[in-house]
Design a protein around this motif. Structure first.
Motif, PDB file in Angstrom:
ATOM      1  N   ARG A  56      33.150   7.631  -7.960  1.00 38.72           N
ATOM      2  CA  ARG A  56      32.366   8.532  -7.110  1.00 38.72           C
ATOM      3  C   ARG A  56      30.867   8.301  -7.319  1.00 38.72           C
ATOM      4  O   ARG A  56      30.079   8.311  -6.365  1.00 38.72           O
ATOM      5  N   HIS A  63      33.966   9.150  -0.665  1.00 43.91           N
ATOM      6  CA  HIS A  63      34.985  10.181  -0.455  1.00 43.91           C
ATOM      7  C   HIS A  63      36.263   9.681  -1.125  1.00 43.91           C
ATOM      8  O   HIS A  63      36.775   8.615  -0.780  1.00 43.91           O
ATOM      9  N   THR A  65      40.229  10.231  -2.080  1.00 41.01           N
ATOM     10  CA  THR A  65      41.499  10.891  -1.789  1.00 41.01           C
ATOM     11  C   THR A  65      42.490  10.481  -2.863  1.00 41.01           C
ATOM     12  O   THR A  65      42.655   9.295  -3.148  1.00 41.01           O
ATOM     13  N   ASP A  81      35.694  15.618  -8.531  1.00 42.74           N
ATOM     14  CA  ASP A  81      35.463  14.311  -7.904  1.00 42.74           C
ATOM     15  C   ASP A  81      36.500  13.964  -6.843  1.00 42.74           C
ATOM     16  O   ASP A  81      36.394  12.922  -6.198  1.00 42.74           O
ATOM     17  N   ASP A  83      38.086  14.731  -3.311  1.00 40.75           N
ATOM     18  CA  ASP A  83      37.785  15.428  -2.058  1.00 40.75           C
ATOM     19  C   ASP A  83      39.030  15.857  -1.305  1.00 40.75           C
ATOM     20  O   ASP A  83      39.002  16.821  -0.538  1.00 40.75           O
ATOM     21  N   ASP A  84      40.111  15.123  -1.508  1.00 44.62           N
ATOM     22  CA  ASP A  84      41.311  15.353  -0.705  1.00 44.62           C
ATOM     23  C   ASP A  84      42.503  14.884  -1.525  1.00 44.62           C
ATOM     24  O   ASP A  84      42.374  14.020  -2.407  1.00 44.62           O
TER      25      ASP A  84
END
Length: 400
Positions: A56, A63, A65, A81, A83-84
């Motif tokens: 990150r 971004h 995941t 850290d 996001d998804d």
């Protein structure tokens, strides 16, 4: 009889850092959407957090995941850290019940739809990254990074050659950090990371109050369970160690575990004996993950088999006594005050869920008094002022 883990673990660092198959080009600012594949347990995901942070931090606007297991999905809300998250019960991770392949085809389609710029496949050396690499290749993810023993050909275009265990074994945190470093993601801070929320601490306080546990009285957390039988210190010996700690400090002993581990907690509390019963509290199946982690954060010391609580303690900086079965050298505490206890055996690093010799000597050879003493040492080193003068004086007297 007992030694520090590092004295008998396979060589690390220089031996394990054998060069990649070829020098890799650093990932530039054009690599923004990264799929991080870690389909293992909660502790494995936590040990990957320094590498996630390095990825990150290497470039602005990235971004991340996380493609992970149900257990990994549970920890994701606490990872700043990430996001998804995509939950995936991957068929290459463990033995799974038979199922039809449409679910896997649907996952491939989902990954293609997300249009990731790159994928990092995090593994231990006994795992093969190629099934995940194939999924990412078919999903059209153009950059694919992993360690691999055999030549992956087109499945990995960023290939780090697998050198473990033949050339030494790194701690799991180091293994993942050196992987992402190969594409330019250098770690400035290699601590594990877990971010608790105010609601987690408030939920913990309410749960303790409902059980009549005075939050002003210092406490230790004792976790007698582990997913593998070979990694469980006998509950009766945990009970002996807990009783010694109560008699020497007057602390509360909070026994934790899942609902299926309630029999272990009962055995532990029975073994501690009636003289300390009022200090023993069965908190099995009492918390969601957030409140449980807040409990570990507040503990004077955590005493646990080498399981998820050890890694949560590492991520939160909590002192931990790790009863370390010599099944796997890679997963000890990381950058938190700790004691690792074990009895050295010739059959070390067996990688078995059930002791193949049937003697469990690597754990059964640890006397309960050593467990209690290790906990007292950690408390004295990390929290000399406990908020209770009588407890502080007792600890100081015992450790002088």
């Amino acid at each position: 009889m007992m030694k520090r883990l590092a004295q008998i673990a396979p060589p690390t660092a220089a031996h394990a850092a054998v060069a990649a198959a070829a020098p890799l080009a650093p990932w530039g600012d054009d690599v923004k959407r990264i799929l991080c594949v870690r389909t293992d347990n909660l502790g494995d995901v936590l040990m990957t957090t320094p590498a996630l942070h390095a990825l990150r931090a290497a470039s602005p606007d990235r971004h991340l995941t996380l493609l992970t297991s149900p257990a990994g999905e549970a920890i994701a809300p606490f990872l700043a850290d990430v996001d998804d998250v995509i939950r995936y019960d991957a068929p290459w991770t463990r033995n799974r019940p038979p199922r039809s392949h449409p679910a896997d085809l649907a996952m491939r389609a989902l990954l293609e739809e997300r249009q990731f710029d790159a994928a990092v496949i995090f593994t231990v050396y006994s795992q093969n990254p190629l099934p995940a690499a194939t999924m990412c290749y078919l999903a059209g993810i153009h950059r694919r990074l992993a360690r691999c023993r055999e030549n992956p050909y087109a499945l990995l275009n960023d290939w780090v050659r697998e050198t473990e265990p033949e050339h030494g074994t790194q701690h799991e945190v180091e293994r993942q950090l050196t992987l992402v470093a190969a594409v330019g993601a250098q770690a400035v801070d290699s601590r594990m990371r877990m971010q608790l929320r105010d609601i987690d601490r408030k939920t913990l306080a309410a749960a303790l109050a409902r059980r009549g546990i005075d939050p002003a009285v210092p406490f230790a957390v004792i976790h007698p369970g582990a997913s593998a039988e070979s990694r469980r210190y006998p509950a009766e010996r945990f009970g002996d160690a807990a009783a010694r700690l109560v008699r020497q400090t007057g602390m509360n002993m909070l026994v934790t575990g899942s609902a299926s581990e309630a029999p272990l907690a009962r055995t532990l509390i029975e073994a501690a004996g009636p003289s300390v019963r009022t200090f023993m509290h069965d908190l099995t199946d009492a918390f969601e993950l957030g409140a449980f982690s807040a409990l570990i954060e507040r503990a004077m010391v955590v005493i646990s088999n080498n399981s998820g609580p050890v890694h949560i303690a590492s991520a939160l900086g909590a002192p931990v006594v790790d009863l370390y079965a010599l099944t796997n050298p890679q997963h000890g505490p990381w950058k938190t005050p700790h004691r690792v206890l074990f009895n050295d055996v010739e059959c070390r690093w067996c990688y078995r869920s059930v002791c193949p010799q049937g003697h469990h000597a690597c754990l059964r050879g640890i006397p309960p008094i050593e467990v209690a003493n290790a906990a007292l040492e950690l408390i004295a080193e990390t929290k000399p002022s406990t908020g209770s003068p009588s407890i502080a004086n007792r600890i100081a007297t015992h450790t002088e």
